[in-house]
Design a protein around this motif. Structure first.
Motif, PDB file in Angstrom:
ATOM      1  N   GLU A 159     -41.463  15.781  25.072  1.00 51.96           N
ATOM      2  CA  GLU A 159     -41.194  14.502  24.405  1.00 51.96           C
ATOM      3  C   GLU A 159     -40.833  14.751  22.943  1.00 51.96           C
ATOM      4  OE1 GLU A 159     -41.174  11.500  25.728  1.00 51.96           O
ATOM      5  OE2 GLU A 159     -42.029  11.932  27.703  1.00 51.96           O
ATOM      6  N   ARG A 160     -40.033  13.829  22.387  1.00 55.30           N
ATOM      7  CA  ARG A 160     -39.706  12.556  22.956  1.00 55.30           C
ATOM      8  C   ARG A 160     -38.460  12.644  23.825  1.00 55.30           C
ATOM      9  NH1 ARG A 160     -36.764   7.583  21.856  1.00 55.30           N
ATOM     10  NH2 ARG A 160     -37.650   6.223  23.423  1.00 55.30           N
ATOM     11  N   PHE A 161     -38.609  12.061  25.039  1.00 57.36           N
ATOM     12  CA  PHE A 161     -37.531  11.935  25.991  1.00 57.36           C
ATOM     13  C   PHE A 161     -36.948  10.545  25.737  1.00 57.36           C
ATOM     14  CE2 PHE A 161     -36.715  11.721  30.915  1.00 57.36           C
ATOM     15  CZ  PHE A 161     -35.381  12.048  30.717  1.00 57.36           C
ATOM     16  N   ASP A 162     -35.673  10.507  25.359  1.00 50.17           N
ATOM     17  CA  ASP A 162     -35.094   9.232  24.928  1.00 50.17           C
ATOM     18  C   ASP A 162     -34.546   8.426  26.105  1.00 50.17           C
ATOM     19  OD1 ASP A 162     -34.232   7.166  23.294  1.00 50.17           O
ATOM     20  OD2 ASP A 162     -32.294   8.123  22.895  1.00 50.17           O
ATOM     21  N   ILE A 163     -35.452   7.791  26.804  1.00 49.93           N
ATOM     22  CA  ILE A 163     -35.110   6.918  27.924  1.00 49.93           C
ATOM     23  C   ILE A 163     -35.724   5.541  27.668  1.00 49.93           C
ATOM     24  CG2 ILE A 163     -34.873   8.663  29.742  1.00 49.93           C
ATOM     25  CD1 ILE A 163     -37.868   8.162  30.408  1.00 49.93           C
ATOM     26  N   PRO A 164     -35.215   4.505  28.340  1.00 49.29           N
ATOM     27  CA  PRO A 164     -35.948   3.231  28.303  1.00 49.29           C
ATOM     28  C   PRO A 164     -37.329   3.429  28.930  1.00 49.29           C
ATOM     29  CG  PRO A 164     -33.741   2.942  29.278  1.00 49.29           C
ATOM     30  CD  PRO A 164     -33.981   4.409  29.165  1.00 49.29           C
ATOM     31  N   ALA A 165     -38.278   2.621  28.533  1.00 48.98           N
ATOM     32  CA  ALA A 165     -39.598   2.701  29.180  1.00 48.98           C
ATOM     33  C   ALA A 165     -39.405   2.565  30.683  1.00 48.98           C
ATOM     34  CB  ALA A 165     -40.500   1.584  28.661  1.00 48.98           C
ATOM     35  N   PRO A 166     -39.901   3.543  31.459  1.00 51.16           N
ATOM     36  CA  PRO A 166     -39.676   3.452  32.915  1.00 51.16           C
ATOM     37  C   PRO A 166     -40.414   2.262  33.516  1.00 51.16           C
ATOM     38  CG  PRO A 166     -41.127   5.305  32.372  1.00 51.16           C
ATOM     39  CD  PRO A 166     -40.636   4.747  31.073  1.00 51.16           C
ATOM     40  N   ASP A 167     -39.903   1.767  34.630  1.00 49.24           N
ATOM     41  CA  ASP A 167     -40.597   0.690  35.334  1.00 49.24           C
ATOM     42  C   ASP A 167     -41.946   1.177  35.842  1.00 49.24           C
ATOM     43  OD1 ASP A 167     -38.457  -0.965  34.869  1.00 49.24           O
ATOM     44  OD2 ASP A 167     -37.529  -0.626  36.810  1.00 49.24           O
ATOM     45  N   GLU A 168     -41.984   2.413  36.317  1.00 51.51           N
ATOM     46  CA  GLU A 168     -43.236   3.023  36.762  1.00 51.51           C
ATOM     47  C   GLU A 168     -43.260   4.461  36.262  1.00 51.51           C
ATOM     48  OE1 GLU A 168     -43.870   1.038  41.152  1.00 51.51           O
ATOM     49  OE2 GLU A 168     -42.199   2.423  40.905  1.00 51.51           O
ATOM     50  N   LEU A 169     -44.396   4.859  35.714  1.00 51.76           N
ATOM     51  CA  LEU A 169     -44.582   6.246  35.290  1.00 51.76           C
ATOM     52  C   LEU A 169     -45.477   6.902  36.336  1.00 51.76           C
ATOM     53  CD1 LEU A 169     -44.249   8.476  33.191  1.00 51.76           C
ATOM     54  CD2 LEU A 169     -46.172   7.489  31.932  1.00 51.76           C
ATOM     55  N   VAL A 170     -44.904   7.802  37.124  1.00 52.24           N
ATOM     56  CA  VAL A 170     -45.633   8.372  38.256  1.00 52.24           C
ATOM     57  C   VAL A 170     -46.289   9.695  37.876  1.00 52.24           C
ATOM     58  CG1 VAL A 170     -45.472   9.096  40.669  1.00 52.24           C
ATOM     59  CG2 VAL A 170     -43.991   7.261  39.815  1.00 52.24           C
ATOM     60  N   PHE A 171     -45.570  10.538  37.134  1.00 50.00           N
ATOM     61  CA  PHE A 171     -46.092  11.861  36.771  1.00 50.00           C
ATOM     62  C   PHE A 171     -45.938  12.109  35.273  1.00 50.00           C
ATOM     63  CE2 PHE A 171     -44.182  12.718  41.103  1.00 50.00           C
ATOM     64  CZ  PHE A 171     -45.376  12.869  41.788  1.00 50.00           C
ATOM     65  N   ILE A 172     -46.903  12.831  34.701  1.00 52.59           N
ATOM     66  CA  ILE A 172     -46.792  13.387  33.355  1.00 52.59           C
ATOM     67  C   ILE A 172     -47.089  14.875  33.460  1.00 52.59           C
ATOM     68  CG2 ILE A 172     -47.761  13.440  31.020  1.00 52.59           C
ATOM     69  CD1 ILE A 172     -48.597  10.522  31.373  1.00 52.59           C
ATOM     70  N   SER A 173     -46.245  15.699  32.825  1.00 55.15           N
ATOM     71  CA  SER A 173     -46.458  17.148  32.844  1.00 55.15           C
ATOM     72  C   SER A 173     -46.966  17.663  31.506  1.00 55.15           C
ATOM     73  CB  SER A 173     -45.132  17.874  33.148  1.00 55.15           C
ATOM     74  OG  SER A 173     -44.754  17.683  34.480  1.00 55.15           O
ATOM     75  N   SER A 174     -47.731  18.750  31.578  1.00 52.79           N
ATOM     76  CA  SER A 174     -48.033  19.535  30.378  1.00 52.79           C
ATOM     77  C   SER A 174     -47.482  20.934  30.592  1.00 52.79           C
ATOM     78  CB  SER A 174     -49.535  19.600  30.119  1.00 52.79           C
ATOM     79  OG  SER A 174     -50.175  20.378  31.118  1.00 52.79           O
TER      80      SER A 174
END
Lengths: 245, 245, 245, 245
Positions: A159-174
C-alpha cells in the motif's frame, strides 16, 4: 446448471523471451492458471485460453458474448492491448461477464478503465514470504482457504494501492518486509462482478500453489452472473407506467 | 484558512442557441451556479468560471494546479470536450482536486472516466416535481437542507443509474411519476473527493433554488482537500525501511 | 468555532494495581491520552477526563449532553461498566456525539453494542513491532502521519477482527509475526461518527508515541459533529406535506 | 446440495385479536410467508414456522443450530421476545445462520441488536401505492423481479431510516405521498448474511403478492451460508505459526 464458460487470458510474453520464466511455466502461465481452474471446478467449467498474440488477442465479440468469466494476467505488454478490445471487454463486463484481474494485471488498461484510478502500488521483487489473511471469513471466495495462506517467495506489493474502496475486502496480505496489501478485493461494475487477486508472478511459481489456484477457482465461480446481452443505454420514459425496463 | 479556489465549468451551449434557456439563465448556467456558491461560501471561496469554447476549455494545467474544487455541468456537447483535457482533469482529481458533477454531467467523459461504468439512467423531461430526501442526516453536504428539499418542476432521472455503489449515499429523490434516483452520491478516487448531485437542468430554473445552491456550496466545501502536486506512480521499494513514501 | 468539548474516558484499573503499568503511565493512561489531544489540538479543544471509579463513571447525562467527542479505553473491567451508562453513551452517539474506541476497547460493552458483532480478534502480548500503513491517504485522520507509522513494541492484534465492514478503512497494520489487522476503521451510526484505532496498550508506552497521539487528535477532530439533542423516534406522518422533520 | 432448513418466525398476535387481519391471513402471516418460500424454492427448502407463543418462541438452541435461514416478522409484541432468545439468535447469526427481517421487524430486538442503531423511520398507514425499484440489477435477490415491483396499497415507510449504511442497497421504494425508503438492504455480520425487506404489513395483503414472495425466497437462498458451529472468541496466538485458526 450448465458448465461455466471461462476464458483465461495471458499476455504470454515473458514465457517467450525469458528462460527463467519458461523453466517455471513451460506451458505458459495461462495454461497453469487454466489447469488449476479445471482441477478445482471440474465439470462445472469449460476452460479455454487466449493470448495477446492472437488476432484480436483471442477476444472476439463472439467469444466474449459466450463467456461467463474472463481472467486477466498481463505485465510487460499492457500497452500493446488494443483499445478496441479494451472497449469490448469493458462493455461485456458491464453487461454481466465476470472478470478476474490477477497480480500485475492491476496496471492493465482494462483494470484502470474499470476502476477510474491510477491503480499504482509499491513493489519489490526480492522474494518476500507473503501471508494472505482472510478478512471476510464467510465470503465464498475464501471457502476452504487456509488462514493464512502462505506463499514462501513472492513479489511484494504494498500500500497504498490506488483503487476505489472495494465493495468487499476479502483478503489482506503481509510480506516479510512488513508491508501490507489489500490482496483480494471485489467490485461490482454495471452488471459485472470483478475480483482482483494479487498473488501470482512470472518469477515465482505461485500458480503452482494449490491454495492460490483454489482462490482463483472460487473467484471464477463467484464472478459468474447472468448475461443479458443488452448494454445499458439512457432510456426516455414517456410517461408513468411506460417502464418496460 | 485561505479562500478555496473554485472553478465552475459550464458547457454554455444551450444558452447560446436556445432562447428558452437564455430566458431562464441570461448570464449562463455557470454564472448562476457560481453566484450561488459565492453567496453561500462568502469570503471562504474565490469562485471563477470556465467554459467549453475557451482555449483548452479554460482548464489549463496551470489553472487546475491552483484549483481546490471544480464543478462540471455539460449536456449536448460532451463529445466536444478534448480527451487531453479529460486526462488532465482526471489526473488532478486523483491528486486531490475536488470535483462536483451536476445533473446531465452524469454522461460527461470525465464522470464516465472516473466511474468506469456506463453512467446511463432513465429520464423524462416533462416537469415532474422532485423531492430530495436526506439519507445521511449528519453528512456535511446535507447541513441545513430541508427534508425533503422540494423542486416544483424538474426533469425526471430514474434508476437504474449505472454507477459503482457510492461510498456514501447522501440523498435519494422521488418524482411525481413515482420514480426514484440516488441523487446525491459521494466517491473517493485517488486523493480526490467527488460529489454527484442530480438536480439541475437547462429547461427548469433549478439553479435559482436557494436550497439547491446551498447543497452545491456544501459539496464544494466538503470536496476540498489537500493537494500534493504529486501524481501517484508505481514505486519500487528497494529494501525494508526504504519507505520515504 | 468554539473549542471542542472532549472527554477522555479511562478504565484506570491497571494503573492502580500493576506497578509495571504505573511506571509507564504514572499519571494514568487517560491523562497521557488527554495530554496528547491537548498538545495537538491546542485551543481547539477543551479536554477533560473521566474514569470508571467515579459516580456514573463520570459520564452523567449532563456531561455527555455537553460533549462533542468521547474517547474510550478499557480492558480488564469491561463488565463493571453499568448498562445504564452504556445505554446513555449509545443514545448520545446516535444523536451525534463522536466516539473514539481505543485498543482493548474493542471488547467494551459500548463498542459491541454499536457494532452488533462479537468484536473478537487474535492477540499475542510479546512485543511485536507494529507498522501502521495508511490506506486512505487523503483521509483527514491520516493527515501528517508517517507511512508507515512505526511502533517498536506493541501487543499483536490479528485478523479476523469480527466487526461489520467499516465505512472507511484508514489504516492496516502488520506485526513482526506476519499478522495483519484493520487498525483504523470509521463507522457512522445514527448521527454519530465512530473511529476505532487499535494501537495502544497498558504494557507498552504506545501513548508516549507522538504519531499515535496525533492520529487520536486527528480522529477527535474528524468525529466531532453537530449535536441535535433529539434522539430519533418512529414518527407518524399524517399526510403528504406534513414533513416537519 | 441438501434442502435448506428455513424457519419462518411470526409474532402471530394481530391474527389472534384483529378480525381484519384474520380475514386477510386466516392461516397467519407466517404461514403465508412460509407458503411463498415453499412455492418458489420447491424441493430446495424445508420450510417450517415458529411463533412467539411457543416455548422459547419456538427457537430452541437445537432448532437454531439446525437452521440455515430464519425469517422474522413482528410488530406489536417486540417487547415480549425474551432477551435470552435474542442473545441466542444473534449468536447463531454471527456463526453463519442467514436472517431475513421483514417490514415492522425493523423495530425488533434482534434487528436493533445487530444494527447497533435506533432503526427508527417515518410511517403512515393509509394505503399508499409502493413502487419497489431495483438498484443493483445483477444482485441475486433481484433476479426475476419486475422493475418496478408494484404494491397497490401498503403502509408508507419513509427516510430517514436509522440504520448503518447497508453493505449492498438492492431496492429503493417510493410511495404515493412522494416519500422514499431503502426497502431492500443487505448486511454481513460475523459469518451471517442479513437481508432487510420492508414490504409487508398486517393490514394489507402484501404477502399475497407473488413478486414480494419471490423476493423473500430469493433472499432466503442468498442468505444461506455455511455454518461452523463455533462462535468466535478472542484467541491468544502464542507464537508465529501457531495459527490453527
Amino acid at each position: 446448471m450448465s458448465a461455466l464458460e471461462v476464458v483465461v487470458w495471458g499476455e504470454n510474453r515473458h514465457e517467450q523471451i525469458d528462460q527463467y520464466v519458461r523453466d517455471i511455466y513451460p506451458e505458459g502461465m495461462h495454461e497453469a492458471i487454466a489447469g488449476g481452474v479445471r482441477h478445482h471446478l471440474g465439470a462445472g467449467a469449460n476452460v479455454t485460453t487466449a493470448t495477446l498474440e492472437q488476432p484480436e488477442h483471442g477476444l472476439t465479440e463472439e467469444r466474449l458474448a459466450a463467456t461467463d468469466v474472463l481472467t486477466w494476467w498481463g505485465h510487460k505488454a499492457h500497452g500493446e492491448v488494443s483499445d478496441e478490445v479494451v472497449d469490448r471487454v469493458q462493455r461485456h463486463v458491464l453487461d454481466g461477464m465476470g472478470l478476474l484481474v490477477l497480480h500485475s494485471g492491476h496496471f492493465s488498461k482494462i483494470f484502470k478503465r474499470l476502476m477510474g484510478t491510477s491503480c499504482t502500488l509499491n513493489w519489490r521483487a526480492t522474494g518476500d514470504e507473503e501471508l494472505v489473511w482472510t478478512v471476510e471469513s464467510s465470503h465464498p471466495i475464501a471457502e476452504g482457504i487456509p488462514h493464512p495462506l502462505r506463499i514462501p517467495a513472492q513479489e511484494m506489493y504494498g500500500e497504498r494501492f490506488d483503487i476505489p474502496a472495494p465493495d468487499e475486502l476479502v483478503f489482506i496480505s503481509s510480506f516479510s518486509g512488513g508491508e501490507v496489501f489489500r490482496s483480494g478485493c471485489t467490485f461490482r461494475r454495471g452488471r459485472g462482478k470483478i475480483f482482483y487477486f494479487s498473488p501470482g508472478d512470472q518469477h515465482f511459481p505461485v500458480y503452482r500453489n494449490d491454495d492460490v489456484l483454489k482462490v482463483i477457482a472460487n473467484g471464477v465461480r463467484w464472478a459468474a452472473g447472468e448475461r443479458t446481452g443488452v448494454a445499458p443505454v439512457n432510456t426516455r420514459i414517456d410517461s408513468r407506467g411506460d417502464w418496460g425496463l
